[in-house]
Design a protein around this motif. Structure first.
Motif, mmCIF file in Angstrom:
data_model
loop_
_atom_site.group_PDB
_atom_site.id
_atom_site.type_symbol
_atom_site.label_atom_id
_atom_site.label_comp_id
_atom_site.label_asym_id
_atom_site.label_seq_id
_atom_site.Cartn_x
_atom_site.Cartn_y
_atom_site.Cartn_z
ATOM 1 N N ALA A 269 130.890 7.800 14.500
ATOM 2 C CA ALA A 269 129.330 7.388 14.484
ATOM 3 C C ALA A 269 128.768 6.855 15.782
ATOM 4 C CB ALA A 269 129.063 6.597 13.132
ATOM 5 N N GLY A 270 129.596 5.837 16.324
ATOM 6 C CA GLY A 270 129.083 5.046 17.497
ATOM 7 C C GLY A 270 128.963 5.918 18.644
ATOM 8 N N SER A 271 129.906 7.101 18.918
ATOM 9 C CA SER A 271 129.717 7.744 20.040
ATOM 10 C C SER A 271 128.776 8.967 20.053
ATOM 11 C CB SER A 271 131.218 8.436 20.619
ATOM 12 O OG SER A 271 131.564 9.093 19.459
ATOM 13 N N THR A 272 128.417 9.487 18.807
ATOM 14 C CA THR A 272 127.847 10.814 18.666
ATOM 15 C C THR A 272 126.560 10.634 17.924
ATOM 16 O OG1 THR A 272 128.908 11.172 16.412
ATOM 17 C CG2 THR A 272 129.908 11.920 18.236
ATOM 18 N N ARG A 273 126.148 9.358 17.581
ATOM 19 C CA ARG A 273 124.891 8.969 16.730
ATOM 20 C C ARG A 273 123.695 9.978 17.371
ATOM 21 N NH1 ARG A 273 123.423 5.201 12.792
ATOM 22 N NH2 ARG A 273 125.299 4.522 12.788
ATOM 23 N N LEU A 274 123.474 9.263 18.724
ATOM 24 C CA LEU A 274 122.142 9.633 18.979
ATOM 25 C C LEU A 274 122.027 11.072 19.549
ATOM 26 C CD1 LEU A 274 121.656 6.947 21.748
ATOM 27 C CD2 LEU A 274 120.414 7.231 19.630
ATOM 28 N N GLN A 275 123.160 11.757 19.753
ATOM 29 C CA GLN A 275 123.329 13.102 20.178
ATOM 30 C C GLN A 275 122.868 13.912 18.758
ATOM 31 O OE1 GLN A 275 127.087 14.410 21.976
ATOM 32 N NE2 GLN A 275 126.617 13.561 23.814
ATOM 33 N N LEU A 276 123.784 13.672 17.960
ATOM 34 C CA LEU A 276 123.486 14.285 16.439
ATOM 35 C C LEU A 276 122.233 14.105 16.108
ATOM 36 C CD1 LEU A 276 126.631 13.028 14.589
ATOM 37 C CD2 LEU A 276 126.006 15.436 15.125
ATOM 38 N N ILE A 277 121.455 12.971 16.067
ATOM 39 C CA ILE A 277 120.059 12.835 15.848
ATOM 40 C C ILE A 277 118.924 13.790 16.584
ATOM 41 C CG2 ILE A 277 118.041 11.408 15.663
ATOM 42 C CD1 ILE A 277 120.064 9.129 14.884
ATOM 43 N N GLY A 278 119.722 13.672 17.924
ATOM 44 C CA GLY A 278 118.752 14.855 18.732
ATOM 45 C C GLY A 278 118.894 16.248 18.350
ATOM 46 N N VAL A 279 119.848 16.662 18.155
ATOM 47 C CA VAL A 279 119.896 18.111 17.744
ATOM 48 C C VAL A 279 119.415 18.375 16.334
ATOM 49 C CG1 VAL A 279 122.391 18.069 16.666
ATOM 50 C CG2 VAL A 279 121.669 20.208 18.019
ATOM 51 N N ALA A 280 119.605 17.447 15.586
ATOM 52 C CA ALA A 280 118.956 17.550 14.128
ATOM 53 C C ALA A 280 117.337 17.566 14.592
ATOM 54 C CB ALA A 280 119.244 16.187 13.335
ATOM 55 N N SER A 281 116.932 16.697 15.223
ATOM 56 C CA SER A 281 115.505 16.685 15.422
ATOM 57 C C SER A 281 115.116 18.100 16.130
ATOM 58 C CB SER A 281 115.263 15.611 16.295
ATOM 59 O OG SER A 281 115.380 14.375 15.902
ATOM 60 N N LEU A 282 115.885 18.577 16.986
ATOM 61 C CA LEU A 282 115.630 19.850 17.647
ATOM 62 C C LEU A 282 115.465 21.082 16.694
ATOM 63 C CD1 LEU A 282 115.361 21.698 20.074
ATOM 64 C CD2 LEU A 282 117.921 21.976 20.241
ATOM 65 N N LEU A 283 116.607 21.161 15.590
ATOM 66 C CA LEU A 283 116.663 22.029 14.549
ATOM 67 C C LEU A 283 115.506 22.088 13.571
ATOM 68 C CD1 LEU A 283 120.446 22.012 13.480
ATOM 69 C CD2 LEU A 283 119.122 23.870 14.651
ATOM 70 N N VAL A 284 115.023 20.463 13.138
ATOM 71 C CA VAL A 284 114.058 20.433 12.549
ATOM 72 C C VAL A 284 112.554 21.011 13.039
ATOM 73 C CG1 VAL A 284 112.712 18.872 10.845
ATOM 74 C CG2 VAL A 284 114.975 18.863 10.896
ATOM 75 N N ILE A 285 112.472 20.537 14.381
ATOM 76 C CA ILE A 285 111.052 20.671 15.009
ATOM 77 C C ILE A 285 110.795 22.038 15.044
ATOM 78 C CG2 ILE A 285 110.109 20.524 17.343
ATOM 79 C CD1 ILE A 285 111.187 17.769 17.494
ATOM 80 N N LEU A 286 112.045 22.759 15.575
ATOM 81 C CA LEU A 286 111.764 24.394 16.188
ATOM 82 C C LEU A 286 111.703 25.160 14.529
ATOM 83 C CD1 LEU A 286 111.556 26.449 18.204
ATOM 84 C CD2 LEU A 286 114.305 26.733 17.810
ATOM 85 N N THR A 287 112.469 24.922 13.737
ATOM 86 C CA THR A 287 112.281 25.765 12.449
ATOM 87 C C THR A 287 110.892 25.613 11.914
ATOM 88 O OG1 THR A 287 113.522 24.119 11.383
ATOM 89 C CG2 THR A 287 114.744 25.857 12.045
ATOM 90 N N ASN A 288 110.369 24.221 11.837
ATOM 91 C CA ASN A 288 108.960 24.144 11.273
ATOM 92 C C ASN A 288 108.006 24.449 12.249
ATOM 93 O OD1 ASN A 288 108.838 22.206 8.595
ATOM 94 N ND2 ASN A 288 110.572 21.462 9.712
ATOM 95 N N ALA A 289 108.227 24.335 13.466
ATOM 96 C CA ALA A 289 107.258 25.238 14.442
ATOM 97 C C ALA A 289 107.087 26.601 13.970
ATOM 98 C CB ALA A 289 107.503 24.976 15.876
ATOM 99 N N VAL A 290 108.248 27.313 13.974
ATOM 100 C CA VAL A 290 108.365 28.764 13.599
ATOM 101 C C VAL A 290 107.392 29.185 12.297
ATOM 102 C CG1 VAL A 290 109.795 30.699 12.670
ATOM 103 C CG2 VAL A 290 110.536 29.191 14.839
#
Length: 492
Positions: A20-41
């Motif tokens: 969790a310590g090393s990947t938290r921000l990256q994971l939240i970032g890619v999760a946000s990207l997936l949600v943003i793009l799919t809802n934009a579509v």
């Protein structure tokens, strides 16, 4: 590339705590990207439907709206298959498959540049759009106990951002380029998610208890729902011919139910499907999605009609807006959607999720009622958009959160899939119902063969949407006594 697959003997939660310590921000970032793009579509299509109808010379409202209907039906299939795929092959694989589907769907529309390509591409993009629910699984598995709250927050907050980008971005682009070029641009954006998913999302350990994906059952489910929707939307145009897809849909539904009782690979986990919390959440989210889709279709079709197209002042309506201007009317929806997700979090955590359902439904009804009273002013659409956005948001947030509270970590993906599938079906059904209403009485735009709905059909559509919102209150009242939010020890 980060690989969080735990070695033998280490549980997924333990592995999650380790990385969790090393990947938290990256994971939240890619999760946000997936949600943003799919809802934009999802949200870019409604304001573009009138533009697509004109550019591709699609003559009827029903034919144009089928693009949106197939997008949401494809999402229903994806909500079932992708979480199972995540369980069988790992989180990274499922996210990459979803991202590839988004890319292929947009690319198919761009290259094909025809109505048939729009339909085919929409259902493929819809399937990939179900990637928005994958963070509920991989964030919870990778980030441990904090992953539940984080995943729901990311889902709701990023959805609001995706709505803004979809409703405004699509209209902004087609103001300067063709619809075909827009989908080329969308293809490039979707391709970025393939790379991000492959590089950042951990694979995580597959669930050894799950080895099959219900492809046949899912395809069967989508097929009979599509047949029923086809009969509903094309009934006036096809007449008695619509009885054929109706009969196919009814027979398909009956045989599907029987087959699900006997199969060893059911579409939905029976243990989850028996939970009163899950059942009510699925019913409520389907109904609020119907309200949401009804509003989107009604607003998009009304706002882009030019009053000068009508010879009689009594028949005229519309705001004469562009796709971009129509998207701007949805800004309050996106803003209040963001606020609603945050507002709903505390009462749901305190066990007042059912009250949130009722408040959200009644709030949405108020917004729709405003459009009945003041149907032809931009300010009324702006106000109604914000009110309906808030109402829908708190209901969506409560549905996803309540279901996640009711299940154990290893069933997070499937629980989210059930709610997501109900939401997708609700979107499809809502757009089909309203499209059918708009097709009852139509006018032809002078100098073209393109049909638009008659003025009175919009009031009927709003009344139907209000009735659907009222059904949420009825459902909660009828099932309230049977609902018990399980404790941590009692999770399914």
């Amino acid at each position: 590339m980060t690989d969080a697959s735990p070695p033998v003997g280490i549980t997924p939660v333990a592995a999650a705590q380790r990385v969790a310590g090393s990947t938290r921000l990256q994971l939240i970032g890619v999760a946000s990207l997936l949600v943003i793009l799919t809802n934009a579509v999802t949200f870019l299509l409604p304001p573009l439907l009138p533009v697509i109808q004109a550019e591709y010379q699609i003559t009827s409202v029903a034919a144009a709206t089928w693009i949106f209907t197939l997008l949401t039906l494809g999402g229903g299939a994806g909500f079932i298959v992708l979480p199972k795929l995540s369980d069988v092959t790992g989180d990274r694989t499922a996210a990459v498959v979803a991202s590839v589907a988004l890319t292929l769907g947009a690319g198919l529309i761009a290259v094909g540049n025809s109505y048939g390509a729009l339909l085919a591409g929409a259902i493929v993009m819809g399937f990939g759009g179900a990637a928005q629910l994958l963070p509920l699984g991989f964030l919870r598995r990778t980030l441990g106990e904090s992953g539940l709250a984080i995943s729901v927050a990311v889902l709701v907050m990023a959805t609001g951002v995706g709505i803004v980008i979809g409703m405004i971005g699509g209209g902004l682009i087609v103001d300067y380029v063709s619809v075909q070029m827009f989908f080329y641009i969308l293809t490039a954006c979707c391709a970025l998610t393939v790379v991000a998913s492959a590089l950042i999302i951990p694979q995580n350990a597959p669930d050894v208890s799950v080895r099959r994906i219900p492809v046949v059952g899912t395809t069967w489910l989508v097929a009979w729902i599509a047949a029923l929707l086809l009969a509903m939307t094309q009934g006036l145009e096809w007449g008695m011919g619509a009885l054929v897809p109706l009969a196919i849909g009814v027979l398909g539904a009956a045989t599907w139910v029987q087959a699900q009782r006997k199969t060893q690979t059911p579409v939905f986990d029976p243990s989850i499907a028996k939970s009163s919390v899950v059942v009510l959440s699925c019913v409520v989210i389907a109904l609020i999605a119907m309200v949401n889709a009804s509003f989107l279709v009604l607003m998009s079709n009304f706002a882009q009609v030019d009053p000068s197209w009508f010879l009689s002042p009594d028949d005229s309506y519309g705001l004469g807006l562009s796709a971009l201007d129509t998207g701007m009317l949805m800004i309050p929806f996106a803003v209040t959607f963001l606020i609603g997700g945050a507002v709903a979090e505390r009462p749901v955590a305190q066990g007042r999720g059912l009250a949130v359902f009722v408040v959200g439904a009644l709030t949405s009804v108020v917004g729709l009622a405003l459009l009945l009273v003041v149907p032809d002013q931009e300010w009324s659409f702006l106000v109604a958009s914000g009110v309906i956005g808030f109402g829908c948001s708190i209901v969506y947030s409560a549905c996803f959160a309540l279901v996640q509270q009711a299940v154990r970590e290893e069933k997070a993906g499937m629980a989210g899939a059930m709610v997501g599938t109900a939401m997708a079906i609700g979107f499809s059904l809502g757009s089909a119902v309203v499209t059918s209403v708009l097709s009852w009485t139509t006018h032809v735009i002078p100098g073209t063969d393109i049909e638009i709905a008659a003025k009175g059909q919009f009031s009927t559509g709003y009344w139907i949407a209000i009735g659907i919102g009222a059904l949420i209150v009825v459902a909660v009242g009828a099932l309230r006594s049977r609902i018990r939010i399980p404790s941590d020890a009692d999770r399914i």
